[in-house]
Motif scaffolding. Structure first.
Motif, PDB file in Angstrom:
ATOM      1  N   LEU A  47      -5.043   4.920   0.993  1.00  0.00           N
ATOM      2  CA  LEU A  47      -4.263   5.220   2.192  1.00  0.00           C
ATOM      3  C   LEU A  47      -2.765   5.069   1.953  1.00  0.00           C
ATOM      4  CD1 LEU A  47      -6.523   3.451   4.815  1.00  0.00           C
ATOM      5  CD2 LEU A  47      -6.122   5.900   4.651  1.00  0.00           C
ATOM      6  N   ALA A  48      -2.372   4.062   1.193  1.00  0.00           N
ATOM      7  CA  ALA A  48      -0.946   3.797   0.996  1.00  0.00           C
ATOM      8  C   ALA A  48      -0.297   4.755   0.006  1.00  0.00           C
ATOM      9  CB  ALA A  48      -0.760   2.362   0.527  1.00  0.00           C
ATOM     10  N   ASP A  50      -1.481   7.960  -1.090  1.00  0.00           N
ATOM     11  CA  ASP A  50      -1.662   9.400  -0.918  1.00  0.00           C
ATOM     12  C   ASP A  50      -0.697   9.896   0.144  1.00  0.00           C
ATOM     13  OD1 ASP A  50      -2.603  12.018  -0.447  1.00  0.00           O
ATOM     14  OD2 ASP A  50      -4.635  11.428  -1.009  1.00  0.00           O
ATOM     15  N   LYS A  51       0.084  10.907  -0.169  1.00  0.00           N
ATOM     16  CA  LYS A  51       1.114  11.414   0.738  1.00  0.00           C
ATOM     17  C   LYS A  51       0.538  12.158   1.944  1.00  0.00           C
ATOM     18  CE  LYS A  51       4.799  11.475  -2.554  1.00  0.00           C
ATOM     19  NZ  LYS A  51       5.174  10.118  -2.387  1.00  0.00           N
ATOM     20  N   ARG A  52      -0.749  12.446   1.912  1.00  0.00           N
ATOM     21  CA  ARG A  52      -1.370  13.121   3.047  1.00  0.00           C
ATOM     22  C   ARG A  52      -1.559  12.194   4.243  1.00  0.00           C
ATOM     23  NH1 ARG A  52      -6.639  15.637   0.486  1.00  0.00           N
ATOM     24  NH2 ARG A  52      -6.693  13.549  -0.413  1.00  0.00           N
ATOM     25  N   PHE A  53      -1.535  10.882   4.012  1.00  0.00           N
ATOM     26  CA  PHE A  53      -1.793   9.912   5.069  1.00  0.00           C
ATOM     27  C   PHE A  53      -0.525   9.160   5.419  1.00  0.00           C
ATOM     28  CE2 PHE A  53      -5.633   9.853   2.219  1.00  0.00           C
ATOM     29  CZ  PHE A  53      -6.302  10.842   2.910  1.00  0.00           C
ATOM     30  N   ALA A  54      -0.331   8.915   6.706  1.00  0.00           N
ATOM     31  CA  ALA A  54       0.858   8.203   7.176  1.00  0.00           C
ATOM     32  C   ALA A  54       0.434   7.068   8.103  1.00  0.00           C
ATOM     33  CB  ALA A  54       1.778   9.155   7.925  1.00  0.00           C
ATOM     34  N   LYS A  55       1.107   5.947   7.976  1.00  0.00           N
ATOM     35  CA  LYS A  55       0.877   4.810   8.854  1.00  0.00           C
ATOM     36  C   LYS A  55       1.558   5.118  10.179  1.00  0.00           C
ATOM     37  CE  LYS A  55       1.319   1.005   6.704  1.00  0.00           C
ATOM     38  NZ  LYS A  55       1.865  -0.206   6.090  1.00  0.00           N
ATOM     39  N   SER A  56       0.797   5.145  11.256  1.00  0.00           N
ATOM     40  CA  SER A  56       1.371   5.537  12.537  1.00  0.00           C
ATOM     41  C   SER A  56       1.509   4.370  13.509  1.00  0.00           C
ATOM     42  CB  SER A  56       0.539   6.654  13.172  1.00  0.00           C
ATOM     43  OG  SER A  56      -0.783   6.237  13.366  1.00  0.00           O
ATOM     44  N   GLY A  57       1.161   3.170  13.090  1.00  0.00           N
ATOM     45  CA  GLY A  57       1.328   2.018  13.973  1.00  0.00           C
ATOM     46  C   GLY A  57       0.449   0.865  13.552  1.00  0.00           C
ATOM     47  N   PHE A  58       0.387  -0.131  14.429  1.00  0.00           N
ATOM     48  CA  PHE A  58      -0.420  -1.316  14.182  1.00  0.00           C
ATOM     49  C   PHE A  58      -1.263  -1.625  15.401  1.00  0.00           C
ATOM     50  CE2 PHE A  58       3.290  -1.824  11.480  1.00  0.00           C
ATOM     51  CZ  PHE A  58       2.697  -2.116  10.265  1.00  0.00           C
ATOM     52  N   ASP A  59      -2.408  -2.258  15.163  1.00  0.00           N
ATOM     53  CA  ASP A  59      -3.300  -2.686  16.222  1.00  0.00           C
ATOM     54  C   ASP A  59      -3.459  -4.194  16.086  1.00  0.00           C
ATOM     55  OD1 ASP A  59      -5.108  -2.736  18.289  1.00  0.00           O
ATOM     56  OD2 ASP A  59      -6.772  -1.948  17.119  1.00  0.00           O
ATOM     57  N   ASN A  60      -3.043  -4.934  17.105  1.00  0.00           N
ATOM     58  CA  ASN A  60      -3.157  -6.396  17.087  1.00  0.00           C
ATOM     59  C   ASN A  60      -4.416  -6.804  17.822  1.00  0.00           C
ATOM     60  OD1 ASN A  60      -0.697  -6.898  15.734  1.00  0.00           O
ATOM     61  ND2 ASN A  60       0.404  -6.464  17.635  1.00  0.00           N
ATOM     62  N   ASN A  61      -5.325  -7.445  17.120  1.00  0.00           N
ATOM     63  CA  ASN A  61      -6.581  -7.907  17.708  1.00  0.00           C
ATOM     64  C   ASN A  61      -6.551  -9.419  17.840  1.00  0.00           C
ATOM     65  OD1 ASN A  61      -7.602  -5.303  17.697  1.00  0.00           O
ATOM     66  ND2 ASN A  61      -8.456  -5.523  15.659  1.00  0.00           N
TER      67      ASN A  61
END
Length: 85
Positions: A47-48, A50-61
């Motif tokens: 995920l980190a 490969d340029k096809r994937f982008a981090k779009s945010g975070f989820d706090n659980n």
């Protein structure tokens, strides 16, 4: 890149159908789809890097015992989305 080609393609297809998903959801999908799935370290690297994937945010659980977990939300990168259209 050839060692993780199967995982990369599966993640791309999953994100294309879902729109976005957090790391745990992607991990569960990969390990249910393939007999030999991926480790969390392999998936994180895919995920980190490969340029096809982008981090779009975070989820706090939050957990019942007071613990917290912060998970990344992933989507297809904007350059890949515009190239597919």
């Amino acid at each position: 890149m050839s060692r993780t080609r199967r995982i990369r393609e599966a993640v791309h297809d999953y994100l294309a159908s879902q729109g976005h998903a957090n790391t745990n959801e992607i991990y569960e999908h990969i390990n249910q789809r393939f007999r030999w799935g991926a480790t969390m370290s392999q998936l994180g690297n895919v995920l980190a890097r490969d340029k096809r994937f982008a981090k779009s945010g975070f989820d706090n659980n939050r957990f019942n015992d007071g613990g917290r977990c912060r998970v990344c939300i992933w989507s297809l990168s904007q350059t890949m989305m515009s190239a597919e259209v």
